[in-house]
Design a protein around this motif. Structure first.
Motif, PDB file in Angstrom:
ATOM      1  N   SER A  43       0.533  -1.414   0.218  1.00 48.34           N
ATOM      2  CA  SER A  43       0.072   0.390  -0.343  1.00 48.34           C
ATOM      3  C   SER A  43       0.901   1.306   0.033  1.00 48.34           C
ATOM      4  O   SER A  43       0.351   2.280  -1.079  1.00 48.34           O
ATOM      5  CB  SER A  43      -1.193  -0.286   1.191  1.00 48.34           C
TER       6      SER A  43
ATOM      7  N   VAL B 227       0.919   4.451  -2.768  1.00 48.25           N
ATOM      8  CA  VAL B 227       0.519   5.575  -2.577  1.00 48.25           C
ATOM      9  C   VAL B 227       2.059   6.811  -3.362  1.00 48.25           C
ATOM     10  O   VAL B 227       1.757   7.627  -3.127  1.00 48.25           O
ATOM     11  CB  VAL B 227       0.712   5.628  -1.444  1.00 48.25           C
TER      12      VAL B 227
ATOM     13  N   ASP C 200      -7.362  -4.413   4.834  1.00 47.58           N
ATOM     14  CA  ASP C 200      -6.270  -3.699   3.826  1.00 47.58           C
ATOM     15  C   ASP C 200      -5.889  -3.294   2.945  1.00 47.58           C
ATOM     16  O   ASP C 200      -6.068  -2.758   1.952  1.00 47.58           O
ATOM     17  CB  ASP C 200      -4.566  -3.329   5.219  1.00 47.58           C
TER      18      ASP C 200
ATOM     19  N   HIS D  75      -8.957  -2.559   1.141  1.00 44.29           N
ATOM     20  CA  HIS D  75     -10.084  -1.036   1.171  1.00 44.29           C
ATOM     21  C   HIS D  75      -8.329  -0.861  -0.129  1.00 44.29           C
ATOM     22  O   HIS D  75      -9.088   0.119  -0.642  1.00 44.29           O
ATOM     23  CB  HIS D  75      -9.020  -0.822   2.716  1.00 44.29           C
ATOM     24  N   LEU D  76      -7.248  -1.560  -0.047  1.00 46.26           N
ATOM     25  CA  LEU D  76      -5.945  -1.274  -1.451  1.00 46.26           C
ATOM     26  C   LEU D  76      -7.080  -0.843  -2.762  1.00 46.26           C
ATOM     27  O   LEU D  76      -6.785  -0.156  -3.147  1.00 46.26           O
ATOM     28  CB  LEU D  76      -5.261  -1.361  -1.465  1.00 46.26           C
TER      29      LEU D  76
ATOM     30  N   GLY E 111     -10.254  -2.041  -3.704  1.00 41.32           N
ATOM     31  CA  GLY E 111     -11.555  -1.035  -3.477  1.00 41.32           C
ATOM     32  C   GLY E 111     -12.747  -2.361  -4.378  1.00 41.32           C
ATOM     33  O   GLY E 111     -13.604  -2.147  -4.473  1.00 41.32           O
TER      34      GLY E 111
ATOM     35  N   ARG F 193      -8.112   2.932 -10.313  1.00 39.58           N
ATOM     36  CA  ARG F 193      -7.620   3.476  -8.897  1.00 39.58           C
ATOM     37  C   ARG F 193      -7.318   4.016  -8.350  1.00 39.58           C
ATOM     38  O   ARG F 193      -5.804   4.350  -9.036  1.00 39.58           O
ATOM     39  CB  ARG F 193      -8.479   1.958  -7.648  1.00 39.58           C
ATOM     40  N   GLN F 194      -7.483   5.548  -8.635  1.00 34.25           N
ATOM     41  CA  GLN F 194      -6.417   6.219  -7.656  1.00 34.25           C
ATOM     42  C   GLN F 194      -6.123   6.409  -6.229  1.00 34.25           C
ATOM     43  O   GLN F 194      -6.999   6.260  -5.648  1.00 34.25           O
ATOM     44  CB  GLN F 194      -6.685   7.704  -8.405  1.00 34.25           C
ATOM     45  N   TRP F 195      -4.926   6.269  -6.238  1.00 35.44           N
ATOM     46  CA  TRP F 195      -4.396   6.028  -4.553  1.00 35.44           C
ATOM     47  C   TRP F 195      -3.392   6.136  -4.421  1.00 35.44           C
ATOM     48  O   TRP F 195      -1.942   6.095  -4.631  1.00 35.44           O
ATOM     49  CB  TRP F 195      -4.377   4.201  -4.276  1.00 35.44           C
ATOM     50  N   GLY F 196      -3.913   6.875  -3.865  1.00 33.80           N
ATOM     51  CA  GLY F 196      -2.239   8.515  -3.740  1.00 33.80           C
ATOM     52  C   GLY F 196      -1.626   8.563  -4.827  1.00 33.80           C
ATOM     53  O   GLY F 196      -2.218   9.581  -5.415  1.00 33.80           O
TER      54      GLY F 196
ATOM     55  N   ARG G  85      -1.661   4.264  -9.226  1.00 37.46           N
ATOM     56  CA  ARG G  85      -2.479   3.906 -10.417  1.00 37.46           C
ATOM     57  C   ARG G  85      -2.235   2.979 -10.229  1.00 37.46           C
ATOM     58  O   ARG G  85      -1.931   1.772  -9.683  1.00 37.46           O
ATOM     59  CB  ARG G  85      -2.323   4.414 -11.204  1.00 37.46           C
TER      60      ARG G  85
END
Length: 233
Positions: free
Chosen positions: A75, A79, A100, A103-104, A106, A194-197, A200
């Motif tokens: 994760s 990020v 977790d 959550h990463l 989605g 999904r954009q995460w921090g 991508r």
């Protein structure tokens, strides 16, 4: 041209043929100037220096387990800009016990509905249904899926639980059959980003078997997804 670094992490349930499946895509990565490291476990996710140097993670690990340290490392890398992509159970049905991880990415595989009970013979084909992958309006414009038309498959059709932070590029609809307990059609995301921090993520749910991965549309989505998810800075 600056070479990029791809980390291929594979393992878990052998039914998805993680070695053969990932090796389908190694020539593509090599032809696009990636240096490739292959790992047969998720231990590498806890290696902070290695993850920081990685531009793209291609994950094919169905079910299995992951430690808190490993998922935290993955994760944190995303990020910071490392891309993450994969297909089918190798990313959407990984590490079921890790909230977790869910959550990463989605979204999480819930089931793949089967044939009418009287048609089942006890093999994996019991869960192979004809269905359509339908591009969304966003999907018709997004670099991962632009120019791809709706397409039909006869394989597992994933029912996915998800949040609304994902950007859905394609969907598939599960009809309400007389032998099923749901009472109206249910639409699930089939391809999403999904954009995460700064990172991508691209998830492609078709891909149960090698023939599905070699379907021209599925393969194109996965390969474009690798390029799009790769670190951009």
């Amino acid at each position: 041209m600056t070479r990029k670094k791809a980390l291929v992490v594979r393992g878990g349930w052998e039914g998805h043929q993680p070695v053969k499946a990932t090796e389908l895509f190694l020539p593509f990565l090599e032809s696009h100037d990636y240096d490739i490291r292959i790992e047969e476990s998720t231990d590498v996710y806890a290696d902070t220096a290695e993850m920081a140097a990685t531009d793209l993670v291609v994950q094919c690990v169905t079910m299995s387990e992951i430690t808190a340290e490993q998922v935290a490392g993955l994760s944190a890398a995303v990020v910071a800009g490392t891309g993450l992509t994969g297909w089918h159970g190798g990313i959407a049905d990984s590490f079921r016990a890790s909230a977790d991880y869910l959550h990463l990415v989605g979204g999480q595989f819930a089931t793949h509905p089967g044939k009418e009970p009287c048609e089942r013979r006890g093999g994996e084909e019991d869960n192979f249904l004809p269905h359509t992958i339908t591009l969304t309006d966003l999907g018709r414009e997004h670099p991962v899926t632009a120019g791809i038309e709706d397409f039909a498959l006869h394989t597992e059709q994933y029912w996915v639980l998800h949040d609304d932070l994902i950007d859905v590029l394609a969907t598939t609809t599960h009809p309400a059959r007389s032998w099923q307990p749901w009472h109206r059609p249910v639409t699930s995301p089939a391809v999403w980003t999904r954009q995460w921090g700064a990172g991508r993520i691209v998830v492609t749910t078709p891909g149960h078997s090698l023939d599905v991965l070699e379907h021209p549309a599925v393969r194109t989505v996965i390969e474009r997804g690798m390029l799009w998810a790769t670190r951009t800075a």
